[in-house]
Design an enzyme around this catalytic site. Structure first.
Site, PDB file in Angstrom:
ATOM      1  N   CYS A 257       1.065  -1.158  -0.099  1.00  0.00           N
ATOM      2  CA  CYS A 257       0.035  -0.017   0.193  1.00  0.00           C
ATOM      3  C   CYS A 257       0.906   1.177   0.075  1.00  0.00           C
ATOM      4  CB  CYS A 257      -0.836   0.087   1.199  1.00  0.00           C
ATOM      5  SG  CYS A 257      -2.081   1.543   1.205  1.00  0.00           S
TER       6      CYS A 257
ATOM      7  N   CYS B 188      -5.280   5.605  -4.403  1.00  0.00           N
ATOM      8  CA  CYS B 188      -4.435   4.268  -4.045  1.00  0.00           C
ATOM      9  C   CYS B 188      -3.099   4.542  -4.569  1.00  0.00           C
ATOM     10  CB  CYS B 188      -5.107   3.042  -4.802  1.00  0.00           C
ATOM     11  SG  CYS B 188      -4.278   1.540  -4.526  1.00  0.00           S
TER      12      CYS B 188
ATOM     13  N   ASN C 276       0.152   4.598  -0.396  1.00  0.00           N
ATOM     14  CA  ASN C 276      -0.187   5.637   0.447  1.00  0.00           C
ATOM     15  C   ASN C 276       0.226   5.329   1.917  1.00  0.00           C
ATOM     16  OD1 ASN C 276      -1.150   7.285  -1.573  1.00  0.00           O
ATOM     17  ND2 ASN C 276      -3.271   6.339  -1.611  1.00  0.00           N
TER      18      ASN C 276
END
Length: 327
Positions: free
Chosen positions: A77, A228, A79
């Site tokens: 991920c 995202c 972020n």
């Protein structure tokens, strides 16, 4: 059980960060999944896209595990990694660090502010692969680059890649952004389907101008998100492959939660992407958790970071105006 956490976000993609490094709290795999479903519920007193668990690492400065709001674990991920980068760098008084993720040990470092008074971090997004078996995507070819999948659309072309979580990217026009096409096909490939047995993140990308793109993503396990990080990185790479942007050049990536910067690097070993953006703290909180059933909790203390929230709002408004003017 009392748990300290930080509500944070990268480009509006929000998380609850929980530190397990000191050993004050520790969870089983089942507890992590259940905790994500409980705390990330938008109808609860917290709510988020996922939980970032920060743990010790034998080889790196720290380890990140990401659990989506539905309880599933994400391999990566972008972020969230920026938020973990800030937390780890501030915890150990460093300007840069290495964070262990599910499939790679990734470089992170503090950068000049993306916008005045907004904590900004660069995180490495890699490895990158175009092999469809790595997503997995079940088709009779080894790669899919700017090609049609007729069962999804007879008009749009797609590129499939893993960075390392799976992404399906399509470069589209404004009319596609404003239609229901993305919602329909995203829900299809993230439900029972013959193409993506494990689901896939789906991004629609619109070129705003040279060096600037807009990305909207339906995130596997979450749904439509403000942003995202890996999707914006993957989308930047796809625009370079399609000669809309250039490798080694900054690409401004706009999203519903604001903006980031990406730089695509091409090496003999393949591609990697720098993802540069905010790591904003919303509040710190302490919760009291029913540890026997993990079915309820109470927020017993909360400290807001109002100045960070207000400053990011200014960036968000500036980004939104740019998108409106160039869409």
């Amino acid at each position: 059980m009392k748990i300290d956490l930080i509500k944070c976000h990268g480009s509006g993609n929000d998380f609850l960060l929980i530190d397990e490094i000191e050993g004050a709290v520790s969870f089983t795999e089942e507890e992590r999944a259940n905790l994500a479903k409980l705390l990330c519920n938008r109808h609860s007193k917290l709510g988020a896209d996922g939980i970032l668990f920060v743990l010790n690492s034998e080889q790196s400065d720290a380890r990140m595990r990401v659990f989506n709001a539905d309880g599933s674990e994400a391999s990566m991920c972008g972020n969230g990694l920026r938020c973990v980068a800030r937390y780890v760098c501030e915890k150990y008084h460093k300007e840069e660090a290495v964070i262990e993720t599910m499939k790679a040990h990734l470089q992170v470092k503090k950068e000049e502010d993306l916008y005045p008074k907004i904590p900004t971090y660069m995180v490495e997004i890699s490895p990158v692969t175009f092999e469809v078996e790595d997503l997995p995507l079940q088709i009779e070819q080894e790669t899919l680059q700017n090609e049609k999948i007729l069962s999804l659309s007879d008009r749009l072309s797609f590129t499939a890649l893993a960075v390392p979580n799976p992404h399906l990217v399509s470069i589209v026009e404004a009319k596609d952004i404003h239609s229901d096409v993305q919602k329909q096909l995203s829900e299809y490939v993230n439900g029972p389907n013959p193409l993506f047995p494990d689901g896939v993140n789906v991004s629609f990308v619109k070129l705003l101008q040279k060096g600037a793109i807009y990305v909207r993503t339906f995130e596997r396990g979450v749904g439509f998100t403000n942003a995202c990080g890996t999707a914006m990185s993957a989308s930047s790479l796809v625009t370079c492959l399609n000669s809309l942007n250039e490798v080694e050049q900054v690409i401004e990536v706009y999203n519903n939660g604001g903006k980031v910067r990406c730089v695509v690097h091409e090496k003999d070993s393949g591609y990697s992407i720098e993802l540069i953006g905010n790591a904003t703290y919303v509040y710190k909180a302490t919760i009291e958790l029913d540890e026997k059933q993990l079915t309820q909790f109470e927020v017993i203390e909360k400290q807001d970071f109002d100045s960070e929230t207000l400053q990011y709002k200014k960036l968000e408004e500036t980004a939104s105006e740019f998108v409106r003017s160039n869409m």
